[in-house]
Scaffold this motif. Structure first.
Motif, short mmCIF file in Angstrom:
data_model
loop_
_atom_site.label_atom_id
_atom_site.label_comp_id
_atom_site.label_asym_id
_atom_site.label_seq_id
_atom_site.Cartn_x
_atom_site.Cartn_y
_atom_site.Cartn_z
N ARG A 66 35.57 41.28 29.55
CA ARG A 66 34.91 41.17 31.06
C ARG A 66 33.51 41.76 30.78
O ARG A 66 32.49 40.94 31.20
CB ARG A 66 35.85 41.79 32.02
N ASP A 69 35.01 48.76 34.21
CA ASP A 69 35.56 48.36 32.87
C ASP A 69 35.02 49.42 31.76
O ASP A 69 35.27 48.80 30.52
CB ASP A 69 35.04 47.00 32.63
N GLU A 94 40.44 43.83 36.66
CA GLU A 94 41.44 43.01 36.29
C GLU A 94 41.38 41.94 37.00
O GLU A 94 41.10 41.63 38.12
CB GLU A 94 42.68 43.52 36.20
N ASN A 95 41.66 40.61 36.04
CA ASN A 95 41.64 39.31 36.53
C ASN A 95 40.40 38.85 37.23
O ASN A 95 40.53 37.90 38.29
CB ASN A 95 42.91 39.10 37.57
N SER A 96 39.31 39.49 37.17
CA SER A 96 38.27 38.73 37.73
C SER A 96 37.07 38.71 36.78
O SER A 96 36.91 39.77 36.06
CB SER A 96 37.77 39.87 38.92
N ASP A 112 40.92 43.56 27.31
CA ASP A 112 40.45 42.81 28.27
C ASP A 112 39.26 43.29 29.01
O ASP A 112 38.31 42.38 29.65
CB ASP A 112 41.70 42.62 29.35
#
Lengths: 225, 225, 225, 225
Positions: free
Chosen positions: D141, D7, D15-17, D137
């Motif tokens: 994170r 990231d 993504e999505n975690s 995003d």
């Protein structure tokens, strides 16, 4: 009320006797008893701050507010060596060197430089005093009386709201000493006067008076939502 | 006497109009005229300190003593950007984010952490206020009114004894700002409260009261030999 | 290459003659000529830092990188008084007092306390040296040679990238001195070693080596977008 | 060797975690295994310093020298709130406000002011990046992954000589954070770069390189009598 301790100012000299700062604490207690004062505001500077801290540790219930300028919680080996040096010079009875060893170092370099003429006058004024064996012996006893000073483990006994004043060019009782006092005295405030030396009272007389009067006349307040 | 400026506290809102801090200075002058007060002690914090400095620069003869907490001599481009950020968030009408952007940063990290529960209560209390468009628009006007603030070249006009209070964890008007004020205001004193943030008045209320009352009630003294 | 100046270390003594630090600068120049070195990295500490600064001011084209630890841009009246005190004690030939006046003060109180045993050994080692009239006279000449030191108006001549190292418990050349050097030397960097005294090289030897080697071996870089 | 974490920079997005910084430590370990490196010098800044500290705590035997710039030993509730603010703004997808909230604050006010033109160019360059939902995003994170960071009770496991670099106008990880690291990491050195903000590497690139190269190339030395 301003108090001269033994061997200080116009107080009696304690010739031919060694003592510790406990004796100065006893002086305070006797005086307060005599005056029938049960609780007082105590302000101490340097050596006087050490005696004030000892008094507050031993008689916390007699202290309303405590203000310590340029103080420490113990005489470190480093500070003790400074004292040994002063004593060794004092024994030579050389007032000029005693002055040079003890006076410039209590001022910040910039204040000393800005007041050179005043300093020279002060040196001339102090030279006979600093050459006087009676004075030098009293100073040696005073210096020695502080060597065993150590209240580090007792500062939690102080209950009075306490103001600690540090100066960031104080080379005898540096800011680190005041930070330690601040950490150990539970109800304490710390302020730093920047650009000022150990003799903060002389360098910033208006701040000295402001801080003392402001602190002892202020109610202990908490901020409410 | 405590004064709410336009767009602050319970004062009138100046809707639909841009202004600078000059208007707040005019408020002070009008009020003092109305009260037939010719010379006063002025205490200002942050934005209030800027208005106080402008007042003292423009009407030096009306100021007896000046006390500035956590202030600056000009709105730097860096500080202006902080304001732009606040305004941009305000425009979204998102009170929670406005709170997060403006409130934690005015406290020192350690105070914030030590008062977490109180902070949460305060957040809950302020959330409806910070979500109110009337409040947010007033804040934007206030913030904008300070953007052109710059008295750097006029500080030599201040004649009143001045106390500057800095906090070494003040991230909005850092210690460097107070040092510059100290250098430019001729008759000024500077003290630093260590371990404290921009909201020094909230973090150390007793010190705040002590410093203000001590300074405005002390005669301007010089130490004599 | 490490250089002992006249009256320092194992260099010749300049008996019966007063001199200023210019003579030490001449030593550097002669040595570099002899070695056919046209441009060098110069590292100076305290007195050595003063000589290094004078050298860099007079021969800027001969200096590649300049590193000054615990230095100053001039001998202030305050610092001069410390020197007078040392000289007055030196004249008494009392090595023990000379030690107490000159050595503890170059360490931070906490380092001194943490190394008490080592300090006592060092005192025993230095006592005969400090009682030797030849040494004491050399020290007096050295101390006097620095009294007129003042490069404040010439620091803009220094062109070499310069690293200034300050220590926040340095009581002989306090942090304020390094800040002034930093302001005047255009291409300079300043770092502060906290909790350390004038003898930063002894208190933090690894930092000393790291800072010197790191700085003289690093290309002068600018950060690009 | 420079490493982009998940990231960050040009690394993969997760993504999505949700994750913590442990995953970044695992990245380091895997990479070193792959490269058959058993012991390395580790340099970390800010978030990278936190990962570096976690790595050094978990794999002390793999760390030769450790250098942490502008780091902390834990994410305080205060610092967490700054992160929450950034995340809340990120969710609005308003790149301009995200920039204003995250970038000026990492520089010292004086550096920001002295580089205004450069800052404006940088803002223009970063605006499309900061408006990109994929980037925002990833930042969220990353920010969240640091929220549980706390190695305060494990710092005594670090055995490598460690250099801690603080900046006295760092408002995200103030000097107090580095002092705490210094107290807990036994074999550590601390230096302060004055007048510099959180992004010390950008403000003082030559000092950054000097400090890193100097420290990792210096033998661990003790001063002998």
């Amino acid at each position: 009320m301003r108090l001269d301790f033994f061997d200080q100012g116009q107080s009696d000299k304690l010739e031919n006797s060694a003592y510790t700062q406990d004796i100065q604490v006893d002086v305070i207690v006797s005086l307060l008893k005599h005056l029938k004062l049960h609780k007082v505001n105590v302000v101490g500077i340097s050596y006087g701050g050490e005696v004030a801290a000892m008094f507050a540790v031993k008689y916390p219930f007699m202290v309303d507010r405590l203000v310590l300028f340029n103080s420490t919680s113990y005489t470190s080996p480093w500070l003790a060596e400074i004292g040994h040096q002063w004593n060794a010079i004092g024994k030579t009875r050389d007032g000029a060197t005693y002055y040079k060893a003890t006076i410039p170092v209590i001022y910040s370099p910039s204040y000393y430089e800005s007041k050179l003429e005043w300093m020279k006058k002060r040196e001339a004024f102090l030279l006979p005093v600093f050459s006087n064996p009676v004075f030098l012996d009293a100073m040696e006893r005073l210096t020695n009386s502080a060597e065993s000073y150590d209240v580090r483990n007792q500062l939690d006994k102080i209950t009075a709201p306490t103001l600690l004043v540090a100066a960031d060019e104080d080379y005898l009782t540096p800011i680190k000493n005041q930070r330690e006092l601040h950490k150990q005295i539970k109800n304490s405030e710390l302020v730093i006067i920047p650009g000022v030396g150990h003799a903060s009272m002389y360098e910033r007389p208006m701040m000295f008076v402001s801080l003392v009067l402001g602190f002892i006349n202020t109610l202990d307040t908490e901020y409410k939502i």
